[in-house]
Write an enzyme that holds these catalytic residues in place. Structure first.
Site, PDB file in Angstrom:
ATOM      1  N   ALA A  51       0.853  -1.197   0.000  1.00  0.00           N
ATOM      2  CA  ALA A  51       0.000   0.000   0.000  1.00  0.00           C
ATOM      3  C   ALA A  51       0.884   1.242   0.000  1.00  0.00           C
ATOM      4  O   ALA A  51       2.097   1.146   0.205  1.00  0.00           O
ATOM      5  CB  ALA A  51      -0.906   0.007   1.230  1.00  0.00           C
ATOM      6  N   LYS A  52       0.314   2.367  -0.246  1.00  0.00           N
ATOM      7  CA  LYS A  52       1.014   3.644  -0.098  1.00  0.00           C
ATOM      8  C   LYS A  52      -0.041   4.725   0.031  1.00  0.00           C
ATOM      9  O   LYS A  52      -1.162   4.570  -0.473  1.00  0.00           O
ATOM     10  CB  LYS A  52       1.890   3.929  -1.331  1.00  0.00           C
ATOM     11  CG  LYS A  52       3.007   4.911  -1.068  1.00  0.00           C
ATOM     12  CD  LYS A  52       4.190   4.241  -0.378  1.00  0.00           C
ATOM     13  CE  LYS A  52       5.331   5.190  -0.161  1.00  0.00           C
ATOM     14  NZ  LYS A  52       6.529   4.475   0.312  1.00  0.00           N
ATOM     15  N   GLY A  53       0.327   5.815   0.684  1.00  0.00           N
ATOM     16  CA  GLY A  53      -0.606   6.924   0.809  1.00  0.00           C
ATOM     17  C   GLY A  53       0.147   8.232   0.820  1.00  0.00           C
ATOM     18  O   GLY A  53       1.384   8.250   0.841  1.00  0.00           O
TER      19      GLY A  53
END
Ligand code: NAD
Length: 425
Positions: free
Chosen positions: A113-115
């Site tokens: 994931a990444k944000g």
């Protein structure tokens, strides 16, 4: 499985082009079917949010934020939060994909994931940054959790940011949930060794590459681009191992000393209040491009992505490039470096130390336990050295580069997990 239609990749920004090019190559080597390729080319979930912020002077500004979960086949999603003006959905998607491969490569049971938020954190006061982080967290609450998706620090965020995320999540849950983030302060359940873990991993990978190429660290030199969490500590650990670091840089420019920089005092120069390494009294100013072209054994790009383009790669004189940053080499740059016989230790291997110790932090949180530093350090070293050896063996057996080998191993593991779980419904 059937393939989904894709937009022309050439219209997408560099990071996503790089990530998809690497995936296509690994999928080809693994002979994956079209359905599996399409599944891996697209994120499982992508959330775009508007984050309103009341500035200290009363004005309201609205920032764009994202959280992307690329793949959950091997476990909960894991990946950092980036606060930087260039953040956009395509870049976050690419970074989430690389997190999937990174976790698979080092065999920790996470997906990717990444944000992030498109903001320059240096333009905000501490109170504004806290409000922005808390509001962003509340917007992505439905996605995150210790068994769902676990953020960590990345460019522009740190352990204080993680403390605010953890507190916002915990207040909403009604009880403390330390396992919702990693890279948090030790007083809140953070792990000993997490702050320097990425850099520790970069230096372990760099020293393994020097050893494999028959070089003695005590007779080697390095240049490091980026002097933040990853770059500064990598420069320090390399120095501690006997490597002479000739140049370092940050967003303001670089500093160079052909006899080797004293990294401890360069770091002190910044903690004493200097805005950049450029004015460091025992170094001469050096431009970013000149730093990347220095005649050194090790070049460590540890700032942002896309810096080693085709043109810049032609000027690189280092024998080994160790990718501290995520995606620092474009596909064109990668081809040039390979043609020129320059060994590239790819990002998903070189900078996996951060997620390795994040995993150990999460395990300690889930067990409500804390481990001593030597246990963390030994596990970190084992995870990086074992992954490095697996990638090196695959590269040798298949006659391919270390990057292609690392991608083949990682994509293969994720593909196996997807196949074994099957398609619902
Ligand atoms: P950071 O914000 O602590 O530091 C970034 C550094 O890069 C700063 O010194 C900044 O001045 C410099 N920089 C920014 N733009 C630059 C430019 N155009 N030229 C030269 N220098 C520039 O970020 P970080 O946590 O050290 O992350 C650096 C890289 O490592 C990123 O690609 C990140 O995704 C990757 N990474 C970080 C971690 C982690 O645990 N922090 C883990 C894995 C990968």
């Amino acid at each position: 499985m059937t393939a989904v239609q894709d937009a022309p990749v050439s219209r997408e920004p560099t990071a996503l082009i790089s990530a998809r090019t690497q995936l296509d190559d690994a999928a080809e080597l693994l002979r994956l079917d079209d359905g599996l390729r399409a599944t891996l080319a697209h994120p499982r979930r992508a959330l775009a949010v508007s984050v309103p912020l009341r500035r200290d002077d009363g004005r309201v500004e609205v920032y764009r934020g994202f959280r992307v979960q690329h793949n959950l086949a091997r476990g909960p999603a894991k990946g950092g939060l980036r606060f930087h003006p260039s953040v956009n959905l395509a870049e976050i998607t690419a970074l989430s994909m690389w997190m999937t491969w990174k976790c698979a490569l080092i065999s920790v049971p996470f997906g990717g994931a990444k944000g992030g938020i498109a903001v320059d954190p240096r333009s905000l006061s501490r109170h504004e940054l806290e409000r922005l982080t808390r509001r962003y967290t509340s917007e992505i609450l439905p996605l995150i959790g210790p068994e769902q998706d676990i953020p960590a620090p990345d460019v522009g965020t740190d352990e204080q940011t993680m403390a605010w995320v953890m507190d916002t999540y915990s207040v909403n849950a009604g009880y403390s949930v330390p396992g919702v983030v990693t890279g948090k302060p030790i007083s809140l359940g953070g792990s000993i060794g997490r702050a320097g873990a990425t850099a520790r991993g970069v230096s372990i990978a760099a020293l393994a590459a020097l050893r494999d190429s028959g070089r003695d660290p005590a007779h080697c030199t390095a240049a490091v681009q980026g002097f933040g969490n990853v770059g500064a500590l990598t420069a320090q650990y390399l120095t501690d191992a006997g490597v002479k670091v000739l140049a370092v840089s940050d967003i303001g420019g670089g500093t160079h000393n052909s006899a080797g920089l004293d990294i401890t005092t360069v770091r002190r120069h910044l903690t004493d209040g200097a805005p950049t390494v450029v004015g460091y009294p025992c170094g001469e100013p050096i431009g970013q491009t000149d730093l990347l072209g220095l005649d050194v054994d090790l070049l460590v790009p540890a700032a942002l992505g896309g810096v080693l383009t085709t043109d810049i790669a032609r000027t690189v004189r280092a024998a080994i490039v160790v990718e501290g940053a995520n995606g620092p080499t474009t596909p064109g740059g990668d081809a040039v470096l390979a043609d020129r016989g320059i060994l590239v230790v790819p990002d998903i291997l070189a900078n996996a130390g951060g997620v390795a110790v994040s995993y150990l932090e999460w395990v300690q949180n889930v067990q409500a336990h804390s481990w001593a530093e030597d246990r963390i350090d030994t596990r970190l070293r084992d995870l990086i050295e074992r992954s490095y050896a697996e990638a090196t063996n695959t590269a040798r057996d298949r006659g391919i580069s270390l990057r292609r080998a690392a991608n083949v191993i990682a994509v293969g593991r994720v593909a196996t997990a997807i196949r074994q779980r099957g398609l619902y419904p």
